[in-house]
Design an enzyme around this catalytic site. Structure first.
Site, PDB file in Angstrom:
ATOM      1  N   ASN A 113      43.908  47.614  36.014  1.00 52.44           N
ATOM      2  CA  ASN A 113      42.585  46.837  35.860  1.00 52.44           C
ATOM      3  C   ASN A 113      42.383  45.942  34.910  1.00 52.44           C
ATOM      4  O   ASN A 113      42.467  46.211  33.668  1.00 52.44           O
ATOM      5  CB  ASN A 113      41.206  47.301  35.466  1.00 52.44           C
ATOM      6  CG  ASN A 113      39.763  46.592  35.639  1.00 52.44           C
ATOM      7  OD1 ASN A 113      39.563  46.048  36.681  1.00 52.44           O
ATOM      8  ND2 ASN A 113      39.590  46.114  34.205  1.00 52.44           N
ATOM      9  N   GLU A 114      43.057  44.436  35.158  1.00 54.01           N
ATOM     10  CA  GLU A 114      42.890  43.597  34.283  1.00 54.01           C
ATOM     11  C   GLU A 114      43.635  43.410  33.232  1.00 54.01           C
ATOM     12  O   GLU A 114      43.411  43.206  31.837  1.00 54.01           O
ATOM     13  CB  GLU A 114      41.382  43.062  33.904  1.00 54.01           C
ATOM     14  CG  GLU A 114      40.252  42.396  34.770  1.00 54.01           C
ATOM     15  CD  GLU A 114      39.139  42.063  34.696  1.00 54.01           C
ATOM     16  OE1 GLU A 114      38.919  42.359  32.937  1.00 54.01           O
ATOM     17  OE2 GLU A 114      38.978  41.767  35.100  1.00 54.01           O
TER      18      GLU A 114
END
Length: 502
Positions: free
Chosen positions: A306-307
């Site tokens: 994630n990110e």
């Protein structure tokens, strides 16, 4: 303390949030189910607990706390399991504590478990954060690096476990039942297909979080959340940003909720996070995740991060290696990761099957300017699809709203502002889902607690439900939209036959 035919075992579990230790191999394991040949003894309840508050945070190792009862090493308190320890007490130091904490429980096991030489006695920990060491009767039986996923150890032949073998043992064939669901998943340049039919994700991102118990597993909360998902008409969620309890995936299997299963690859922001040691551990975590969840039909896609800082030079080889490895583990499911980087500089995007993009227009970008959402969001989609020709999920979007805070004209942090942000995104989704956008996942299902900071109002308030699971205005916007989408596609959720839930 032990009655006839019983055996007392002293179990010590040590947890730490910070410790750099080489990962250990894990071979996957079956979820514990009782059967004619298998017995399960749950260790939930009250444990003795002590945080190592020494300056070096390793007094427990120096003094070998595991060799005696924890209460003999110093003051202990009651701690419920499962639960996060942070919000259980009134001690602000424990609320934000990072370091080693010790759990201990005396367990009484049936004598037949050790009397029968053919019986395997396995100790299983469903989830412990983040580095864990386990002792039984002063003997170290296992250690595990990484939170969220289970680990286990055989303990049938430990020292200090002495029982007389009984005569006349009966032999049983091992029996294990596993519910099965069969479906296909396929990705084209514009669609996500389940059983060869286009599937549009209209759902949420979630967190395992609630008042008092934190991330501790709680059946009443789980059932409430699933009823809220049904009320919304949601058909999917992402396990942001870590694997959830296996019981939750079993609920998804039964209720027809589609899952994007995400590993704990969050916070990969530093250049050092792309080095070989981090990659090696990331590969092990994907091994554990896929082995645990591969048999759940509700899981349709893996998310490996994630990110991350995916524009950094090492990110290309890192994610190529990671995604290739995941596909080797499971060639039947597509793989993604969730990005918020620049489309032109994202070095991992060429290797994913689906582009999962986060954006917070009129919140983190141009705060207060709702009029810019359609322009910026349309540009975002055109840029990503134009470069990669892959289907796109809006994997996060939203705005903080303090429950009960209102303003007209709307201003940030009010329920009215959150409502308008959602509607601004939805107008673009309705255009692009006719082309190559295959899903929308709101951030977030419910408010959740975070570390203190100037951008948080007692935690993250982007939930469409409060932390206590009460709806904000945005929840009613999503409910109307999600049921309309379900009716338009003809893909009504299976629970619609139960009229009392509508």
């Amino acid at each position: 303390m032990c009655g006839s035919g019983q055996l007392a075992v002293l179990l010590v579990l040590l947890l730490c949030a910070l410790r750099d230790v080489a990962p250990l191999p894990d071979s996957g394991m079956l979820f514990p189910r009782e059967s004619p040949s298998r017995e399960v003894k749950e260790l939930t309840g009250l444990w003795d607990f002590r945080a190592d508050l020494s300056p070096s945070r390793d007094l427990g190792f120096q003094k070998a706390w595991y060799k005696s009862r924890l209460a003999e090493t110093g003051p202990v308190i009651d701690m419920p399991v499962p639960a996060s320890y942070n919000d259980i007490t009134q001690d602000p130091m424990l609320r934000d504590f990072i370091g080693w904490v010790w759990y201990e429980r005396e367990v009484v096991v049936p004598a037949r478990w050790v009397a029968d030489e053919g019986t395997r006695v396995v100790l299983r920990v469903g989830s412990a954060h983040y580095y864990s060491v386990v002792w039984v009767n002063g003997v170290k039986v296992t250690e595990h690096n990484g939170g969220h996923l289970p680990f286990e150890a055989e303990i049938g032949d430990l020292p200090q476990v002495h029982m007389m073998a009984a005569d006349g043992r009966a032999a049983y064939e091992d029996v294990y039942t596993l519910p099965v669901g069969i479906r296909t998943v396929k990705v084209t340049s514009t669609q996500f297909l389940i059983n060869n039919k286009p599937f549009y994700f209209h759902g949420v991102n979630k967190h395992e979080d609630s008042d008092i118990r934190g991330k501790g597993f709680d059946w009443p909360l789980i059932v409430k959340d699933f009823n809220l998902l049904k009320w919304l008409g949601a058909n999917s969620f992402r396990t942001s940003h870590y694997p959830y309890a296996e019981e939750i995936l079993q609920m998804c299997d039964r209720h027809g909720i589609v899952v994007i299963d995400e590993c704990p690859g969050v916070g990969i922001k530093d250049i050092r996070s792309f080095r070989n040691a981090s990659l090696a551990h990331h590969l092990v975590v994907m091994d554990e995740l896929v082995r645990r969840d591969k048999n759940h039909p509700s899981v349709v896609m893996w998310s490996v991060a994630n990110e991350p800082a995916s524009e950094m030079p090492p990110a290309g080889l890192y994610f190529k290696t990671l995604i290739t490895h995941t596909k080797t583990l499971d060639p039947t499911r597509p793989v993604t990761y969730v990005t918020c980087s620049n489309y032109a500089r994202d070095k991992g995007a060429p290797y994913v099957d689906v582009l999962s993009v986060n954006s917070y227009f009129s919140w983190y970008h141009d705060p207060g300017h709702l009029e810019l959402i359609p322009i910026q969001l349309n540009t975002q989609f055109e840029n990503w699809y134009g470069k990669y020709q892959k289907p796109i999920i809006q994997s996060e979007y939203g705005a903080d709203a303090v429950p009960g805070l209102h303003s007209d004209p709307p201003v940030m942090f009010t329920e009215e502002y959150q409502k308008l942000v959602l509607q601004g995104y939805h107008s673009v989704f309705d255009q692009k889902r006719k082309e190559y956008v295959i899903g929308e996942l709101i951030w977030n299902f419910a408010d959740f607690m975070t570390a203190q900071g100037v951008v948080r109002v007692v935690g993250n308030k982007k939930g469409i439900f409060s932390r206590q699971r009460q709806p904000k205005a945005g929840a009613f916007i999503l409910k109307e939209r999600y049921w309309r989408l379900a009716n338009e596609t003809g893909r009504l959720p299976p629970w619609t036959k139960y009229s009392c839930l509508l």
